[in-house]
Design an enzyme around this catalytic site. Structure first.
Site, PDB file in Angstrom:
ATOM      1  CG  HIS A 120       4.995  53.420  73.152  1.00  0.00           C
ATOM      2  ND1 HIS A 120       4.393  54.135  72.133  1.00  0.00           N
ATOM      3  CD2 HIS A 120       5.949  54.239  73.669  1.00  0.00           C
ATOM      4  CE1 HIS A 120       4.950  55.328  72.041  1.00  0.00           C
ATOM      5  NE2 HIS A 120       5.898  55.414  72.961  1.00  0.00           N
ATOM      6  CB  CYS A 121      10.018  50.675  71.397  1.00  0.00           C
ATOM      7  SG  CYS A 121      11.796  50.578  71.710  1.00  0.00           S
ATOM      8  N   PRO A 122      10.260  52.503  74.364  1.00  0.00           N
ATOM      9  CG  PRO A 122      11.277  52.009  76.402  1.00  0.00           C
ATOM     10  CD  PRO A 122      10.396  51.412  75.350  1.00  0.00           C
ATOM     11  CB  SER A 125       9.999  58.182  71.236  1.00  0.00           C
ATOM     12  OG  SER A 125      10.848  58.423  72.320  1.00  0.00           O
TER      13      SER A 125
END
Length: 435
Positions: A120-122, A125
């Site tokens: 899950h890429c911050p 998002s």
């Protein structure tokens, strides 16, 4: 004062947009007024075309649905499903109350099982998954190419300023221009360095058809093999069971060309891999994947992990009892301390099914086993000590599963507690198909 529901992660996408706009457009304003070396027309076109590609790919990486497991989906390979249950592999997600396809994981942020979840890429998002990976990879590619091109243009201006440092100040750029150039150059260089590393890591994953979570699982498997070699080839699991650990090959590395093709949506058209408006992979895919055939067809990934095997059902565990030892040699006496330890362990095992029984780190359990503690005492730890449980195991880069956005409790401690109604439904469906 910020509201209680505010999260810093909400600023990630605006921050990235500001960074793109700052580098792509304020740099052109600087070049416009830098009289010693203004931009040529073809350079302006290149910068803006690359900026458009970056915007399109970033938008799609942020907004494309990472996918979900279709309602009612069930594995087509019954033999593999039976083997998975026997080895304790987590194919049933208690959070979603559904089967998990191969390579799918439950994302704590998206609150669902995501097909072929990478992480899950911050900064987007969004989950990087089977459906969003091509857009994410294109974004990184165009970002690195665009920033690298801008770096060469900035370096030319920095060289000119440095070469004229001994001339009178009125013959060179103003202090404001020098400050702007300095901020642009430092920001661009740092961003180029960080994104280049991320792009190289992504290209390696693409070429090997390995997600970041699977890289963690491969390293975890190698760690378990080393532990097992020290203990005679087996490791203790929950409830006192012994799990034999053998070397298992990663099944999804099918050759570099096929790997890249599969990762970029299944297309063999190389130009489409770089096209910002390329279509998202078909939504009917992402549930089953081609394998290299190095392992038995009934063997699935990830390999058996004693710390991720569900606890045995209550009726299969040791019933509550106390130890009686003959310390005097003439009559049996109750060992109060052993009695209390067994009582506490039994109460822990009889918790409500919604609670989690965490396993202590391996080195702690190994020490307690060697000191003569019972399996139940050595296996489980306190819920308050979650950061120090075996689910907190880190790879050589200091990463644990939660760093990729994975729900650690679902991955490590999810029980094969499949509802009875679903089992009856599956049985009825099999009977209907056999008729």
């Amino acid at each position: 004062m910020l509201c209680s529901s505010f999260s810093v992660s909400r600023l990630a996408i605006p921050a990235v947009c500001i960074l793109i706009a700052f580098l792509a457009y304020t740099s052109q304003i600087f070049f416009l007024y830098f009289e010693d070396a203004p931009l040529k027309e073809d350079e302006v076109w290149r910068i803006n075309i690359l900026a458009i590609c970056i915007w399109i790919c970033y938008y799609r990486a942020c907004t494309v649905d990472p996918g979900h497991v279709p309602k009612g989906w069930m594995p087509s390979d019954r033999e593999r499903l039976k083997a998975d249950r026997a080895s304790g592999r987590q194919r049933w997600c208690r959070r979603c109350e559904a089967y998990k396809p191969p390579r799918a994981h439950h994302c704590k942020t998206c609150e669902r099982c995501v097909p072929k979840m990478d992480h899950h890429c911050p900064w987007t998002s969004n989950c990087v998954s089977h459906f969003t990976f091509p857009h994410f990879a294109r974004f990184l590619f165009y970002a690195v190419v665009g920033i690298a091109y801008l770096e060469t243009r900035l370096w030319q201006r920095v060289s000119k300023v440095w070469g004229s440092r001994h001339l009178p100040s009125y013959l060179g750029p103003s202090m404001g221009q020098i400050g702007h150039l300095f901020v642009l150059f430092v920001t661009n260089s740092l961003t180029l360095f960080a994104l280049s590393l991320l792009l190289l890591r992504t290209l390696w994953s693409l070429g090997s058809n390995t997600t970041t979570i699977e890289s963690w699982e491969i390293e975890r498997h190698e760690t378990l093999l080393r532990r097992a070699r020290r203990l005679g080839g087996s490791l203790p699991g929950p409830g006192g069971i012994s799990v034999h650990i053998t070397k298992q090959e990663f099944p999804y590395d099918i050759g570099i060309w096929s790997n890249i093709r599969a990762g970029m949506g299944g297309s063999a058209n190389v130009l489409s891999w770089f096209w910002p408006l390329a279509r998202t992979p078909d939504r009917s895919t992402g549930l089953e994947f081609e394998e290299n055939g190095f392992e038995d067809p009934t063997v699935s990934w990830p390999p058996p992990d004693p710390d991720r095997i569900p606890l045995p059902p209550m009726d299969q565990r040791d019933s509550f009892m106390y130890d009686i030892t003959d310390t005097s040699g003439t009559s049996g006496q109750i060992d109060i301390e052993a009695f209390n330890r067994r009582k506490e362990a039994d109460l822990r095992r009889r918790r409500a099914p919604t609670e989690i029984e965490r396993r202590k780190p391996f080195h702690v359990r190994l020490e307690e086993y060697s000191n003569g503690s019972s399996d139940a005492e050595a296996d489980t730890g306190s819920d308050d000590d979650s950061d120090h449980g075996e689910e907190g195991w880190k790879n050589s880069e200091g990463e644990r599963l939660r760093d990729f956005g994975v729900d650690e409790e679902a991955e490590f401690y999810d029980e094969e507690d499949i509802p009875l109604a679903l089992l009856i439904q599956q049985r009825a469906k099999r009977q209907h198909l056999s008729q």
